[in-house]
Motif scaffolding. Structure first.
Motif, PDB file in Angstrom:
ATOM      1  N   VAL A  70       0.839  -1.196   0.000  1.00 37.72           N
ATOM      2  CA  VAL A  70       0.000   0.000   0.000  1.00 37.72           C
ATOM      3  C   VAL A  70       0.871   1.242   0.000  1.00 37.72           C
ATOM      4  O   VAL A  70       1.960   1.256   0.591  1.00 37.72           O
ATOM      5  CB  VAL A  70      -0.948   0.016   1.221  1.00 37.72           C
ATOM      6  CG1 VAL A  70      -0.164   0.040   2.523  1.00 37.72           C
ATOM      7  CG2 VAL A  70      -1.903   1.203   1.163  1.00 37.72           C
ATOM      8  N   SER A  71       0.407   2.255  -0.710  1.00 38.93           N
ATOM      9  CA  SER A  71       1.071   3.558  -0.631  1.00 38.93           C
ATOM     10  C   SER A  71       0.664   4.211   0.681  1.00 38.93           C
ATOM     11  O   SER A  71      -0.522   4.427   0.939  1.00 38.93           O
ATOM     12  CB  SER A  71       0.651   4.450  -1.811  1.00 38.93           C
ATOM     13  OG  SER A  71       1.014   5.796  -1.557  1.00 38.93           O
ATOM     14  N   ARG A  72       1.630   4.535   1.501  1.00 42.33           N
ATOM     15  CA  ARG A  72       1.340   5.167   2.787  1.00 42.33           C
ATOM     16  C   ARG A  72       0.978   6.639   2.615  1.00 42.33           C
ATOM     17  O   ARG A  72       0.490   7.271   3.540  1.00 42.33           O
ATOM     18  CB  ARG A  72       2.543   4.996   3.724  1.00 42.33           C
ATOM     19  CG  ARG A  72       2.836   3.527   4.025  1.00 42.33           C
ATOM     20  CD  ARG A  72       4.220   3.308   4.602  1.00 42.33           C
ATOM     21  NE  ARG A  72       4.349   3.860   5.933  1.00 42.33           N
ATOM     22  CZ  ARG A  72       5.499   3.914   6.607  1.00 42.33           C
ATOM     23  NH1 ARG A  72       6.613   3.464   6.030  1.00 42.33           N
ATOM     24  NH2 ARG A  72       5.544   4.416   7.818  1.00 42.33           N
ATOM     25  N   GLU A  73       1.211   7.161   1.420  1.00 40.05           N
ATOM     26  CA  GLU A  73       0.871   8.563   1.137  1.00 40.05           C
ATOM     27  C   GLU A  73      -0.583   8.711   0.678  1.00 40.05           C
ATOM     28  O   GLU A  73      -1.246   9.687   1.010  1.00 40.05           O
ATOM     29  CB  GLU A  73       1.824   9.116   0.069  1.00 40.05           C
ATOM     30  CG  GLU A  73       3.282   9.121   0.520  1.00 40.05           C
ATOM     31  CD  GLU A  73       4.249   9.275  -0.639  1.00 40.05           C
ATOM     32  OE1 GLU A  73       3.886   8.868  -1.766  1.00 40.05           O
ATOM     33  OE2 GLU A  73       5.356   9.783  -0.426  1.00 40.05           O
ATOM     34  N   LYS A  77      -3.930   0.560  -2.342  1.00 44.64           N
ATOM     35  CA  LYS A  77      -3.205  -0.697  -2.526  1.00 44.64           C
ATOM     36  C   LYS A  77      -2.666  -0.739  -3.946  1.00 44.64           C
ATOM     37  O   LYS A  77      -3.428  -0.628  -4.916  1.00 44.64           O
ATOM     38  CB  LYS A  77      -4.143  -1.881  -2.281  1.00 44.64           C
ATOM     39  CG  LYS A  77      -3.509  -3.245  -2.512  1.00 44.64           C
ATOM     40  CD  LYS A  77      -4.469  -4.342  -2.084  1.00 44.64           C
ATOM     41  CE  LYS A  77      -3.962  -5.712  -2.450  1.00 44.64           C
ATOM     42  NZ  LYS A  77      -4.813  -6.782  -1.911  1.00 44.64           N
ATOM     43  N   VAL A  78      -1.365  -0.893  -4.083  1.00 49.76           N
ATOM     44  CA  VAL A  78      -0.725  -0.801  -5.397  1.00 49.76           C
ATOM     45  C   VAL A  78      -0.209  -2.137  -5.911  1.00 49.76           C
ATOM     46  O   VAL A  78       0.145  -2.257  -7.086  1.00 49.76           O
ATOM     47  CB  VAL A  78       0.430   0.230  -5.378  1.00 49.76           C
ATOM     48  CG1 VAL A  78      -0.109   1.622  -5.091  1.00 49.76           C
ATOM     49  CG2 VAL A  78       1.494  -0.162  -4.345  1.00 49.76           C
ATOM     50  N   CYS A  79      -0.150  -3.146  -5.044  1.00 45.76           N
ATOM     51  CA  CYS A  79       0.402  -4.437  -5.477  1.00 45.76           C
ATOM     52  C   CYS A  79      -0.167  -5.558  -4.622  1.00 45.76           C
ATOM     53  O   CYS A  79      -0.378  -5.388  -3.418  1.00 45.76           O
ATOM     54  CB  CYS A  79       1.933  -4.409  -5.372  1.00 45.76           C
ATOM     55  SG  CYS A  79       2.745  -5.993  -5.739  1.00 45.76           S
ATOM     56  N   GLU A  80      -0.403  -6.697  -5.268  1.00 47.81           N
ATOM     57  CA  GLU A  80      -0.819  -7.906  -4.561  1.00 47.81           C
ATOM     58  C   GLU A  80      -0.049  -9.092  -5.120  1.00 47.81           C
ATOM     59  O   GLU A  80       0.101  -9.230  -6.339  1.00 47.81           O
ATOM     60  CB  GLU A  80      -2.326  -8.126  -4.740  1.00 47.81           C
ATOM     61  CG  GLU A  80      -2.872  -9.380  -4.074  1.00 47.81           C
ATOM     62  CD  GLU A  80      -4.373  -9.514  -4.276  1.00 47.81           C
ATOM     63  OE1 GLU A  80      -5.135  -8.842  -3.549  1.00 47.81           O
ATOM     64  OE2 GLU A  80      -4.792 -10.245  -5.211  1.00 47.81           O
TER      65      GLU A  80
END
Length: 223
Positions: A70-73, A77-80
């Motif tokens: 996940v992007s904390r910014e 969710k960007v990848c699984e």
């Protein structure tokens, strides 16, 4: 949430890496276990603040090992990654490579937390002691005012911890503070329910058409 956010990944394939968990390249392949909802830049994810969560299986085909980035910014969710046929020892360098691929502007890899129950222990030993990855979650006393951080790494799914984290996750999804594009991950949320003792558990093993080849669904993407 599925109607609003679920969508196919922008990219599918594999992550090539060396034995020490150094990422080499992302290799496109339809149906590959690495699914991205972010565009690669010069072959790698754009630098940023990322967090990675992991649910580790034995790799015998029953349930998949799952990694979620996940992007904390942005909270997106960007990848699984999901694979039911990779053991915890072999998964460790891949997980470390994924963390290092999702690095920040100072080249530090993503913050990493995984479930320590069962195969998570031998997985964690390789991640920390053999591969030397240290941007990891250290257990802390959530029920104390000081929130004292211990020297014990990984997340332990006690009934209280599990209830707390799942309630927090549900709240983040509801408020759109966490955006999950994975339809399968959102679908698995529906299998969790309150028990008579107040705990939250998955509905139990059930048949699944999981593309990883897993035979049952235990809500691993959710965890």
């Amino acid at each position: 949430l599925k109607q609003e956010f679920a969508r196919p990944p922008l990219w599918e394939g594999d992550l090539e890496y060396d034995g020490q968990g150094k990422p080499v390249s992302f290799v496109a392949r339809p149906g590959g276990p690495v699914r991205l909802w972010i565009n690669l830049r010069d072959g790698m994810p754009p630098p940023g603040a990322y967090g990675v969560g992991g649910d580790i299986s034995e790799g015998t085909g029953a349930t998949p090992s799952c990694l979620s980035v996940v992007s904390r910014e942005t909270g997106i969710k960007v990848c699984e990654y999901a694979n039911a046929h990779i053991g915890p020892i072999d998964l460790a360098p891949l997980a470390v490579a994924l963390c290092r691929a999702f690095r920040d502007t100072s080249e530090e890899g993503a913050a990493f937390c995984w479930e320590m129950q069962g195969p998570g222990k031998k997985f964690g030993d390789r991640v920390v002691n053999q591969l030397g990855y240290r941007n990891i979650y250290y257990n802390q006393r959530e029920d104390k005012l000081t929130k004292k951080v211990t020297d014990t790494y990984g997340w332990y799914p006690s009934p209280d911890n599990k209830r707390s984290i799942l309630q927090e996750y549900r709240n983040a999804l509801t408020k759109r503070e966490f955006i999950n594009y994975s339809e399968q991950a959102l679908e698995e949320c529906l299998d969790f329910s309150y028990q008579t003792d107040g705990s939250i558990e998955h509905g139990g093993a059930m048949a699944t058409n999981d593309p990883t080849g897993a035979r049952v669904n235990h809500g691993d993407r959710v965890i």
